[in-house]
Design a protein around this motif. Sequence first.
Motif, mmCIF file in Angstrom:
data_model
loop_
_atom_site.group_PDB
_atom_site.id
_atom_site.type_symbol
_atom_site.label_atom_id
_atom_site.label_comp_id
_atom_site.label_asym_id
_atom_site.label_seq_id
_atom_site.Cartn_x
_atom_site.Cartn_y
_atom_site.Cartn_z
ATOM 1 N N THR A 53 0.750 -1.279 -0.044
ATOM 2 C CA THR A 53 -0.065 0.109 -0.001
ATOM 3 C C THR A 53 0.739 1.218 -0.079
ATOM 4 O O THR A 53 0.519 2.284 -0.966
ATOM 5 C CB THR A 53 -1.119 -0.042 1.146
ATOM 6 O OG1 THR A 53 -1.869 -1.134 1.090
ATOM 7 C CG2 THR A 53 -1.857 1.349 1.288
ATOM 8 N N ASN B 264 0.951 4.017 -2.850
ATOM 9 C CA ASN B 264 0.615 5.402 -2.593
ATOM 10 C C ASN B 264 1.749 6.286 -3.327
ATOM 11 O O ASN B 264 1.493 7.581 -3.669
ATOM 12 C CB ASN B 264 0.395 5.724 -1.230
ATOM 13 C CG ASN B 264 -1.010 5.073 -0.864
ATOM 14 O OD1 ASN B 264 -1.821 4.857 -1.625
ATOM 15 N ND2 ASN B 264 -0.895 4.852 0.387
ATOM 16 N N GLU C 221 -2.009 -1.655 -6.310
ATOM 17 C CA GLU C 221 -1.618 -2.614 -5.344
ATOM 18 C C GLU C 221 -1.550 -4.005 -5.961
ATOM 19 O O GLU C 221 -0.596 -4.835 -5.987
ATOM 20 C CB GLU C 221 -2.608 -2.746 -4.227
ATOM 21 C CG GLU C 221 -2.313 -1.216 -3.215
ATOM 22 C CD GLU C 221 -3.119 -1.377 -2.074
ATOM 23 O OE1 GLU C 221 -3.248 -2.511 -1.470
ATOM 24 O OE2 GLU C 221 -3.461 -0.213 -1.547
#
Length: 153
Positions: free
Chosen positions: A29, A33, A39
């Motif tokens: 994750t 980001n 993902e």
Amino acid sequence: MKLSTKGRYGLRALIDLAQYSEEEPVSITSISNRQGISERYLEQLMAKLKKAEIVKSIRGAGGGYILGKDMHEISVGDVLRALEGSLDPVECSGLSAEEGCSASENCVTKYVWQKINDSINQTVDSIMLDQLVEESKQKCCDAGMTQSGKCKN
């Protein structure tokens, strides 16, 4: 030679992992980001990198991924081959002892293909992950850092 998103995104993800896994495992994750990579796609890439023993997974709370080797032992070639397979832009059966080619004896172009293949492999094998991490840190310093000392890019 044209690399797919596997090679391009995988290398970006691995540089990110190398930068952030010095203190603790890094989650998919968090890489997603920072790098803007899905993902699901990262999970596929990490599975290939894990199989090649370039990364290790840590299970449980606070788990994630860490490097499987020291940064100075991982070449760009290792990463790209784990994700893309062979990096040879030209497949010539005359270059392979197993396959052979009926025109191999008189073929001058196989010399060109071999030189191109060798050149690409030597280049990617000479660039190590620690060099890319340092380059990334330098770019962050040039661009400015966040308050936490991490790159804001």
